[in-house]
Design a protein around this motif. Structure first.
Motif, mmCIF file in Angstrom:
data_model
loop_
_atom_site.group_PDB
_atom_site.id
_atom_site.type_symbol
_atom_site.label_atom_id
_atom_site.label_comp_id
_atom_site.label_asym_id
_atom_site.label_seq_id
_atom_site.Cartn_x
_atom_site.Cartn_y
_atom_site.Cartn_z
ATOM 1 N N LYS A 89 0.847 -1.192 0.000
ATOM 2 C CA LYS A 89 0.000 0.000 0.000
ATOM 3 C C LYS A 89 0.880 1.238 0.000
ATOM 4 C CE LYS A 89 -4.161 1.866 2.240
ATOM 5 N NZ LYS A 89 -5.179 1.636 3.293
ATOM 6 N N VAL A 90 0.398 2.286 -0.647
ATOM 7 C CA VAL A 90 1.118 3.553 -0.730
ATOM 8 C C VAL A 90 0.299 4.641 -0.049
ATOM 9 C CG1 VAL A 90 2.126 5.282 -2.267
ATOM 10 C CG2 VAL A 90 2.193 2.861 -2.903
ATOM 11 N N PHE A 91 0.952 5.432 0.801
ATOM 12 C CA PHE A 91 0.323 6.536 1.515
ATOM 13 C C PHE A 91 0.905 7.858 1.027
ATOM 14 C CE2 PHE A 91 -0.412 2.959 4.210
ATOM 15 C CZ PHE A 91 -1.617 3.209 4.866
ATOM 16 N N ALA A 92 0.093 8.898 1.054
ATOM 17 C CA ALA A 92 0.584 10.239 0.748
ATOM 18 C C ALA A 92 1.547 10.696 1.835
ATOM 19 C CB ALA A 92 -0.584 11.212 0.642
ATOM 20 N N PHE A 93 2.411 11.647 1.496
ATOM 21 C CA PHE A 93 3.393 12.159 2.455
ATOM 22 C C PHE A 93 2.701 12.688 3.718
ATOM 23 C CE2 PHE A 93 6.304 15.479 4.065
ATOM 24 C CZ PHE A 93 7.480 14.736 4.177
ATOM 25 N N THR A 94 1.575 13.340 3.549
ATOM 26 C CA THR A 94 0.857 13.907 4.696
ATOM 27 C C THR A 94 0.191 12.833 5.552
ATOM 28 O OG1 THR A 94 -1.060 14.256 3.274
ATOM 29 C CG2 THR A 94 0.446 16.123 3.584
ATOM 30 N N GLN A 95 0.189 11.584 5.085
ATOM 31 C CA GLN A 95 -0.438 10.475 5.811
ATOM 32 C C GLN A 95 0.602 9.552 6.447
ATOM 33 O OE1 GLN A 95 -2.659 8.983 2.349
ATOM 34 N NE2 GLN A 95 -4.556 9.511 3.412
ATOM 35 N N ALA A 96 1.769 10.084 6.755
ATOM 36 C CA ALA A 96 2.839 9.236 7.288
ATOM 37 C C ALA A 96 2.428 8.539 8.582
ATOM 38 C CB ALA A 96 4.103 10.067 7.511
ATOM 39 N N ARG A 97 1.716 9.240 9.444
ATOM 40 C CA ARG A 97 1.261 8.587 10.679
ATOM 41 C C ARG A 97 0.341 7.412 10.377
ATOM 42 N NH1 ARG A 97 -0.391 13.439 14.928
ATOM 43 N NH2 ARG A 97 1.726 14.211 15.359
ATOM 44 N N ASP A 98 -0.538 7.586 9.395
ATOM 45 C CA ASP A 98 -1.427 6.489 9.002
ATOM 46 C C ASP A 98 -0.631 5.320 8.449
ATOM 47 O OD1 ASP A 98 -3.699 7.970 9.705
ATOM 48 O OD2 ASP A 98 -3.876 8.842 7.702
ATOM 49 N N ALA A 99 0.452 5.610 7.727
ATOM 50 C CA ALA A 99 1.296 4.543 7.192
ATOM 51 C C ALA A 99 1.904 3.716 8.329
ATOM 52 C CB ALA A 99 2.399 5.135 6.315
ATOM 53 N N TYR A 100 2.401 4.407 9.358
ATOM 54 C CA TYR A 100 2.939 3.693 10.522
ATOM 55 C C TYR A 100 1.862 2.826 11.165
ATOM 56 C CZ TYR A 100 7.597 5.826 11.217
ATOM 57 O OH TYR A 100 8.926 6.187 11.119
ATOM 58 N N ARG A 101 0.667 3.379 11.374
ATOM 59 C CA ARG A 101 -0.412 2.619 12.023
ATOM 60 C C ARG A 101 -0.791 1.398 11.194
ATOM 61 N NH1 ARG A 101 -2.761 8.041 12.489
ATOM 62 N NH2 ARG A 101 -2.220 8.912 14.541
ATOM 63 N N TYR A 102 -0.887 1.591 9.888
ATOM 64 C CA TYR A 102 -1.238 0.484 9.009
ATOM 65 C C TYR A 102 -0.162 -0.596 9.056
ATOM 66 C CZ TYR A 102 -2.206 -2.111 4.728
ATOM 67 O OH TYR A 102 -2.459 -3.102 3.817
ATOM 68 N N PHE A 103 1.093 -0.199 9.009
ATOM 69 C CA PHE A 103 2.193 -1.157 9.052
ATOM 70 C C PHE A 103 2.168 -1.943 10.360
ATOM 71 C CE2 PHE A 103 6.532 -2.450 10.019
ATOM 72 C CZ PHE A 103 6.943 -3.018 8.829
ATOM 73 N N GLN A 104 1.900 -1.270 11.460
ATOM 74 C CA GLN A 104 1.958 -1.914 12.771
ATOM 75 C C GLN A 104 0.841 -2.921 12.985
ATOM 76 O OE1 GLN A 104 3.978 0.621 16.147
ATOM 77 N NE2 GLN A 104 2.586 1.980 15.064
ATOM 78 N N GLN A 105 -0.258 -2.804 12.232
ATOM 79 C CA GLN A 105 -1.320 -3.795 12.430
ATOM 80 C C GLN A 105 -0.920 -5.166 11.894
ATOM 81 O OE1 GLN A 105 -3.348 -5.117 9.735
ATOM 82 N NE2 GLN A 105 -2.151 -4.029 8.201
ATOM 83 N N GLY A 106 0.103 -5.209 11.043
ATOM 84 C CA GLY A 106 0.777 -6.461 10.738
ATOM 85 C C GLY A 106 0.280 -7.265 9.557
ATOM 86 N N ASP A 107 -0.930 -7.037 9.088
ATOM 87 C CA ASP A 107 -1.480 -7.868 8.025
ATOM 88 C C ASP A 107 -1.132 -7.276 6.664
ATOM 89 O OD1 ASP A 107 -2.817 -9.849 6.709
ATOM 90 O OD2 ASP A 107 -4.792 -8.934 6.960
ATOM 91 N N VAL A 108 0.139 -7.352 6.299
ATOM 92 C CA VAL A 108 0.595 -6.740 5.055
ATOM 93 C C VAL A 108 1.105 -7.832 4.106
ATOM 94 C CG1 VAL A 108 1.182 -4.573 6.197
ATOM 95 C CG2 VAL A 108 2.949 -6.330 5.888
ATOM 96 N N PHE A 109 1.147 -7.493 2.825
ATOM 97 C CA PHE A 109 1.712 -8.377 1.827
ATOM 98 C C PHE A 109 2.686 -7.535 1.005
ATOM 99 C CE2 PHE A 109 2.161 -11.004 -1.896
ATOM 100 C CZ PHE A 109 2.025 -12.306 -1.421
ATOM 101 N N GLY A 110 3.919 -7.482 1.466
ATOM 102 C CA GLY A 110 4.920 -6.644 0.816
ATOM 103 C C GLY A 110 5.182 -5.385 1.589
ATOM 104 N N LYS A 111 5.595 -4.339 0.878
ATOM 105 C CA LYS A 111 6.099 -3.132 1.502
ATOM 106 C C LYS A 111 5.041 -2.036 1.588
ATOM 107 C CE LYS A 111 9.721 -2.431 2.544
ATOM 108 N NZ LYS A 111 10.347 -2.587 3.876
#
Length: 336
Positions: free
Chosen positions: A308-330
């Motif tokens: 998933k790709v997040f906008a620069f202004t959504q960096a906090r959301d990117a961290y939260r999404y990453f931390q939930q753990g259910d990712v497939f790739g970067k």
């Protein structure tokens, strides 16, 4: 320019965007316009105050990013304006073995990539393959090099040998892709059965869902004859099963030592006394390792997997999404 800095280590509220002057390069420095950056597990550990290396106060986070050189110092010889580059994770570690004088890391003790511009010593950077887009190019310095060294650093596996990867994070998927480049067979373990087809599409020869088979080690060993190399990213939850899955003289590259609750790896004596498997550690890698990996990525036109790709202004959301753990790739953050 806009940049993010970490003011503290107690979660995403410490991630603060600032307006700062555009940087000017010193004689041996390059200024890179960051087009994308990506997250790794260590970035969330730094954010939450659990990383073993103390971050510099108000550091710009993220080790992994990619961009084009927009200015160079008077003494720079390795790069020119317009070159596409990424930074090296251990910026001062060029080649050979690491030592205490080379531990500085981008996004931890040195300013990283979550900014509009990054200033790097010319020795801290490497050129990127032309076929990668910015999102793909931003994923390589940590997860890519870690996976590359895990697969190739312990003695390159022979074609036809089995490599085991765990989960669907960046390191695991890179390890799967690199193992296939070397002609190996890959067994992939996932907690989500619906990811099985995607893992097979990337080349996995055997996929085991832990939701269907929590004690999967014996099944993997039975179906493979024993795994020759395990890229162990699961930590305490999976280590014993990895040991069971390994062939007698297997090799386990141990990348994750603790779980989210602080529990540590335990070596079960009853299992290990029946094994001659080698257990080893690695710390990402040097610039030379990065450059070797980039040559392989370029030659084989390998493409990193983006979740998933997040906008620069959504960096906090990117961290939260990453931390939930259910990712497939970067997980990637676009440039400012």
């Amino acid at each position: 320019m806009r940049s993010y800095r970490l003011d503290g280590s107690s979660g995403t509220e410490c991630l603060v965007m600032r307006d700062e002057p555009e940087p000017q390069p010193k004689p041996h420095e390059i200024v890179v316009r960051i087009r994308a950056a990506s997250l790794n597990r260590r970035d969330t550990m730094i954010l939450n105050g659990t990383y073993p290396l103390q971050p510099r106060q108000s550091v710009v986070p993220l080790s992994d990013g990619a961009g084009d050189v927009v200015a160079i110092g008077d003494a720079v010889t390795r790069f020119a304006v317009g070159d596409r580059v990424t930074g090296s994770y251990f910026a001062r570690w060029i080649d050979g073995r690491i030592n205490a004088g080379l531990i500085d890391q981008l996004g931890c003790t040195l300013d990283g990539m979550l900014a509009e511009y990054a200033v790097l010593d010319e020795q801290w950077a490497a050129r990127l393959p032309d076929h990668l887009d910015w999102h793909e190019a931003a994923t390589l310095s940590c997860a890519g090099v870690t996976a590359w060294n895990a697969v190739t650093g312990a003695g390159i596996p022979k074609p036809g040998q089995w490599v085991l990867v765990i989960g669907s994070g960046g390191v695991s998927l890179f390890a799967l892709q690199f193992a296939k480049l070397l002609g190996c067979r890959v067994a992939a373990v996932t907690s989500r059965g619906e990811k099985a087809d995607r893992l097979r599409t990337l080349g996995a020869d055997l996929v085991i869902s832990t939701s269907d088979m929590p004690e999967w080690g014996a099944a993997v060993r039975d179906q493979t004859g024993g795994v020759d190399l395990v890229v162990e990213t699961g930590g305490p939850a999976t280590f014993a099963q990895s040991l069971i899955a390994s062939t007698l003289y297997g090799h386990i590259v141990l990348l994750t030592l603790q779980d989210a609750k602080g529990g540590s790896i335990q070596i079960p004596a009853a299992l290990y006394q029946r094994s001659l498997a080698t257990i080893s550690r690695l710390f990402v890698g040097s610039r030379s390792n990065l450059e070797a990996m980039l040559r392989a990525v370029s030659q084989h036109r390998l493409r990193p997997v983006i979740d998933k790709v997040f906008a620069f202004t959504q960096a906090r959301d990117a961290y939260r999404y990453f931390q939930q753990g259910d990712v497939f790739g970067k997980v990637v953050v676009d440039g400012a």
